[in-house]
Design a protein around this motif. Structure first.
Motif, PDB file in Angstrom:
ATOM      1  N   ASP A  62      -1.830  13.344 -50.440  1.00 32.95           N
ATOM      2  CA  ASP A  62      -2.916  13.208 -49.468  1.00 32.95           C
ATOM      3  C   ASP A  62      -3.914  12.139 -49.908  1.00 32.95           C
ATOM      4  O   ASP A  62      -4.338  11.290 -49.115  1.00 32.95           O
ATOM      5  N   LYS A  63      -4.311  12.207 -51.170  1.00 35.30           N
ATOM      6  CA  LYS A  63      -5.349  11.293 -51.665  1.00 35.30           C
ATOM      7  C   LYS A  63      -4.858   9.852 -51.761  1.00 35.30           C
ATOM      8  O   LYS A  63      -5.639   8.907 -51.626  1.00 35.30           O
ATOM      9  N   LEU A  64      -3.548   9.679 -51.983  1.00 38.32           N
ATOM     10  CA  LEU A  64      -3.011   8.321 -52.017  1.00 38.32           C
ATOM     11  C   LEU A  64      -3.175   7.618 -50.683  1.00 38.32           C
ATOM     12  O   LEU A  64      -3.352   6.395 -50.628  1.00 38.32           O
ATOM     13  N   GLN A  65      -3.122   8.366 -49.600  1.00 36.56           N
ATOM     14  CA  GLN A  65      -3.186   7.757 -48.270  1.00 36.56           C
ATOM     15  C   GLN A  65      -4.532   7.086 -48.002  1.00 36.56           C
ATOM     16  O   GLN A  65      -4.610   6.127 -47.212  1.00 36.56           O
ATOM     17  N   THR A  66      -5.587   7.582 -48.641  1.00 38.36           N
ATOM     18  CA  THR A  66      -6.922   7.035 -48.386  1.00 38.36           C
ATOM     19  C   THR A  66      -7.496   6.278 -49.580  1.00 38.36           C
ATOM     20  O   THR A  66      -8.648   5.834 -49.537  1.00 38.36           O
ATOM     21  N   ALA A  67      -6.703   6.129 -50.649  1.00 38.33           N
ATOM     22  CA  ALA A  67      -7.195   5.434 -51.837  1.00 38.33           C
ATOM     23  C   ALA A  67      -7.359   3.941 -51.559  1.00 38.33           C
ATOM     24  O   ALA A  67      -6.481   3.308 -50.971  1.00 38.33           O
ATOM     25  N   THR A  68      -8.463   3.380 -51.971  1.00 43.53           N
ATOM     26  CA  THR A  68      -8.755   1.967 -51.704  1.00 43.53           C
ATOM     27  C   THR A  68      -8.838   1.119 -52.966  1.00 43.53           C
ATOM     28  O   THR A  68      -8.944  -0.109 -52.874  1.00 43.53           O
ATOM     29  N   GLN A  69      -8.808   1.767 -54.141  1.00 38.62           N
ATOM     30  CA  GLN A  69      -8.989   1.021 -55.390  1.00 38.62           C
ATOM     31  C   GLN A  69      -7.689   0.851 -56.170  1.00 38.62           C
ATOM     32  O   GLN A  69      -7.708   0.493 -57.341  1.00 38.62           O
ATOM     33  N   LEU A  70      -6.548   1.113 -55.523  1.00 35.50           N
ATOM     34  CA  LEU A  70      -5.279   1.098 -56.234  1.00 35.50           C
ATOM     35  C   LEU A  70      -4.440  -0.113 -55.860  1.00 35.50           C
ATOM     36  O   LEU A  70      -4.443  -0.564 -54.704  1.00 35.50           O
ATOM     37  N   ASP A  71      -3.716  -0.637 -56.827  1.00 35.02           N
ATOM     38  CA  ASP A  71      -2.732  -1.683 -56.597  1.00 35.02           C
ATOM     39  C   ASP A  71      -1.643  -1.166 -55.655  1.00 35.02           C
ATOM     40  O   ASP A  71      -1.238   0.001 -55.727  1.00 35.02           O
ATOM     41  N   VAL A  72      -1.151  -2.013 -54.776  1.00 38.90           N
ATOM     42  CA  VAL A  72      -0.164  -1.606 -53.772  1.00 38.90           C
ATOM     43  C   VAL A  72       1.099  -1.076 -54.432  1.00 38.90           C
ATOM     44  O   VAL A  72       1.650  -0.041 -54.018  1.00 38.90           O
ATOM     45  N   GLU A  73       1.584  -1.753 -55.469  1.00 36.65           N
ATOM     46  CA  GLU A  73       2.805  -1.308 -56.140  1.00 36.65           C
ATOM     47  C   GLU A  73       2.585   0.023 -56.854  1.00 36.65           C
ATOM     48  O   GLU A  73       3.477   0.875 -56.879  1.00 36.65           O
TER      49      GLU A  73
END
Length: 475
Positions: A125-136
């Protein structure tokens, strides 16, 4: 590469378990609200803690007294119980096919799976809205969690058939509205999750953290899923990808597969990491739990999955796997007491903390031997299982000296070979169900098995909390 566990991460995992245990819904899906959850998942370090917490749920699912052990061994013909601590009748019921709907172990296993899934779904769930993470990074993290979710729902489908499908972290009130999905719907999610993992996980050689899922692990589970569904061509395709990847190989000897310092070899496809450490509690529990229920060597044996004579006697003369796999008993003072038990996870002279043995052995959920055996199952080609017989110096299927009078077809030879190679590794009952021979084999050994008893009941308390949840036939 570094290992996936440290003390801080283990404490995070324990917090997740504590939250999950407080859930009040029928599935125990929803913990008491954690006001910090929304603020916690920001950085890669935050997500690594959450992912490790989710990975650490493997410790429970594949524990020696976990759901895969109780079903995979006790409901087959490899293992039995004598004296064991806890709810004796509920535990012996697995061995005796006497499970009733109030069985406390069945309910504990149900809660364990959904508690584990909560940890997995929270990260997703949290990955879907994370904005500070590298795409890979996000793609790999999602693949790791979907691998776990696919693996867990695969096991749940094998244990219960259709179950409530939960693909997000839900509130207690939401959980009450979730009914059982069909078995086909569960398998549809399993295949989708595992295929996403195949497409987005690294190969074994490129994994950054030892113990995390890899492409080969996902392909191996997917291959077993297809075998379970009767789709042998799809199973063969997935498993041949593993076989031809160059990432995996058999250890030179069967003895070389086991030991407290044998870790993450090329034979390991997916391995749960343990470290003998009294302060962190990351020691390996298998030797202590499979040792007879005595304190003869300074630690308290539990007596889980005691070896049957039927298993011991099936080994061929000269097969070294028998004596590596099975101990005949133990020394008590000046007396040797006979009681067969599994010793694949033995750690000789391991430290003892109180009455706890601090063993160091990892646990392989899948190894390359599984891949070879499943390839023979998928293709009908004995060349793959023959590699296991070659390793231990036994005559190959199709050559002089093979016991063809006992195992006259490739299918029967495979059933025998898998039992000898994988004994104690929680595989026997599942492979018998998959081949359609569970009732034939087990009733011949006086187990009162019926088709309806090849799945577990939905726990009473689940249906008391939501009367619309249906029960499996025969319960």
């Amino acid at each position: 590469m570094k290992r996936i566990y440290d003390l801080h991460e283990i404490l995070i995992s324990l917090l997740v378990v504590l939250f999950v245990s407080c859930g009040k819904s029928f599935t125990d899906l929803a913990p008491i609200s954690n006001a910090n959850t929304n603020n916690f998942y920001k950085t890669e370090a935050d997500f690594e803690s959450g992912i490790t917490a989710a990975m650490n749920t493997l410790y429970g699912v594949y524990a020696p007294e976990g759901p895969i052990s109780y079903t995979g061994e006790l409901m087959g013909d490899n293992a039995t119980l004598y004296i064991i601590a806890g709810a004796q009748a509920d535990k012996h019921a697995f061995r005796d096919y006497a499970i009733q709907t109030p069985n406390t172990m069945v309910y504990a296993f149900w809660r364990q799976f959904y508690g584990s899934l909560f940890a997995v779904n929270t990260v997703l769930d949290k990955l879907q809205t994370a904005t500070q993470l590298d795409v890979e990074y996000k793609k790999t993290a999602e693949a790791e969690m979907r691998f776990l979710r696919g693996l867990y729902y695969f096991n749940m489908a094998r244990l219960w058939g259709g179950v409530p499908l939960v693909t997000k972290a839900v509130s207690a009130q939401e959980a009450y509205s979730i009914l059982r999905s069909s078995e086909a719907e569960v398998y549809s999610l399993v295949k989708t999750d595992l295929q996403f993992a195949v497409d987005n996980l690294p190969v074994s050689a490129n994994v950054k953290l030892i113990g995390r899922p890899t492409r080969g692990a996902a392909q191996t589970v997917l291959g077993e899923v297809y075998l379970t569904l009767g789709d042998k061509p799809a199973a063969a395709a997935a498993l041949l990808e593993v076989y031809n990847s160059g990432q995996y190989a058999l250890q030179p000897t069967f003895a070389g597969v086991w030991g407290p310092t044998v870790k993450n070899t090329k034979e390991a496809v997916f391995e749960i990491q343990y470290a003998a450490n009294a302060s962190t509690g990351t020691h390996s529990p298998y030797q202590q739990f499979f040792f007879p229920n005595v304190n003869a060597l300074g630690f308290s044996g539990v007596g889980m999955n005691q070896v049957t004579d039927d298993l011991y006697n099936e080994y061929e003369s000269g097969d070294p796997r028998r004596d590596i796999t099975i101990s005949l008993g133990y020394q008590s003072g000046n007396t040797f007491l006979q009681q067969k038990y599994f010793q694949k996870w033995a750690h000789p002279n391991a430290a003892i903390n109180g009455t706890t043995l601090l063993a160091n052995n990892d646990f392989m959920v899948y190894r390359f031997a599984d891949v070879l055996l499943m390839l023979t199952e998928a293709t009908g080609d004995a060349q793959y299982m023959n590699q296991l017989r070659s390793r231990v110096g036994l005559p190959l299927w199709g050559t002089a000296g093979y016991p063809v009078a006992k195992y006259g077809t490739v299918a029967l030879a495979l059933e025998h070979e898998a039992r000898m190679e994988l004994a104690g590794e929680f595989k026997r009952w599942f492979s018998l169900k998959r081949s359609g021979r569970a009732i034939t084999v087990l009733t011949a050994k006086n187990k009162p098995v019926t088709q309806e008893k090849l799945v577990l009941p939905v726990p009473d308390i689940v249906r008391l909390q939501n009367s619309q949840i249906t029960q499996n036939a025969g319960y």
